[in-house]
Design a protein around this motif. Structure first.
Motif, mmCIF file in Angstrom:
data_model
loop_
_atom_site.group_PDB
_atom_site.id
_atom_site.type_symbol
_atom_site.label_atom_id
_atom_site.label_comp_id
_atom_site.label_asym_id
_atom_site.label_seq_id
_atom_site.Cartn_x
_atom_site.Cartn_y
_atom_site.Cartn_z
ATOM 1 N N VAL A 115 0.841 -1.204 0.000
ATOM 2 C CA VAL A 115 0.000 0.000 0.000
ATOM 3 C C VAL A 115 0.876 1.254 0.000
ATOM 4 N N GLU A 116 1.937 1.246 0.796
ATOM 5 C CA GLU A 116 2.840 2.399 0.828
ATOM 6 C C GLU A 116 3.502 2.620 -0.528
ATOM 7 N N LEU A 117 3.910 1.550 -1.186
ATOM 8 C CA LEU A 117 4.522 1.675 -2.517
ATOM 9 C C LEU A 117 3.521 2.209 -3.536
ATOM 10 N N LEU A 118 2.279 1.721 -3.487
ATOM 11 C CA LEU A 118 1.260 2.206 -4.420
ATOM 12 C C LEU A 118 0.944 3.677 -4.187
ATOM 13 N N ILE A 119 0.898 4.089 -2.924
ATOM 14 C CA ILE A 119 0.651 5.504 -2.615
ATOM 15 C C ILE A 119 1.791 6.359 -3.158
ATOM 16 N N LEU A 125 2.992 10.017 -9.954
ATOM 17 C CA LEU A 125 2.234 10.230 -11.192
ATOM 18 C C LEU A 125 1.473 11.549 -11.157
ATOM 19 N N LYS A 126 0.897 11.887 -10.016
ATOM 20 C CA LYS A 126 0.179 13.165 -9.881
ATOM 21 C C LYS A 126 1.136 14.336 -10.079
ATOM 22 N N SER A 127 2.301 14.245 -9.487
ATOM 23 C CA SER A 127 3.246 15.361 -9.611
ATOM 24 C C SER A 127 3.739 15.493 -11.048
ATOM 25 N N GLN A 128 3.917 14.376 -11.744
ATOM 26 C CA GLN A 128 4.343 14.438 -13.142
ATOM 27 C C GLN A 128 3.244 15.032 -14.021
ATOM 28 N N GLN A 129 1.990 14.699 -13.750
ATOM 29 C CA GLN A 129 0.883 15.235 -14.536
ATOM 30 C C GLN A 129 0.719 16.723 -14.304
#
Length: 144
Positions: A115-119, A125-129
């Protein structure tokens, strides 16, 4: 807090780096002073009374041609002392801790959960977008 620090020390090449830093800085000055002030005079006293110590003068009257064996022996003793201190103070205790961890007597560094890795991936991904420039989609169709 201490457990986190201990986990940090046991990770990767931190121990190797610490050993290199210690050899290069902390113990060198102390051991050099010890060998230069105490050991070198003892070694130099083994030479004859006509020479400056344990060595050979290749050409009379030229100080640059004196082979000083006591300096070489002094450097070797210096190295052995530094290596022994580093081994017994740093390497051996850390090796024992790693062996205990392998046997399961002591827990190792906590690994991140799925879960920590997925978060973390989601946040990256959000920061790249958010960093990508926004452009209007091209509605003209494919270029020919």
């Amino acid at each position: 807090m201490l457990k986190g620090f201990k986990d940090f020390l046991m990770r990767g090449n931190v121990v190797d780096l610490a050993v290199a830093v210690v050899i290069g800085t902390a113990f060198t000055a102390i051991v050099t002073a010890f060998t230069t002030s105490l050991i070198k005079p003892l070694i130099a006293s083994l030479g004859s009374t006509e020479t400056a110590g344990l060595g050979i003068q290749l050409r009379e009257g030229k100080a640059d041609t004196y082979l000083d064996f006591s300096n070489v022996i002094n450097a070797a003793i210096n190295f052995v002392i530094v290596a022994a201190v580093v081994y017994f103070v740093l390497v051996l205790p850390i090796k024992k801790i790693q062996d205990r961890r392998k046997r399961g007597e002591e827990p190792g560094p906590a690994e991140p959960t799925d879960v920590e890795l997925l978060i973390e991936i989601r946040d990256l991904l959000k920061s790249q977008q958010s960093q990508q420039p926004t452009t209007a989609p091209d509605r003209r169709g494919p270029a020919i």
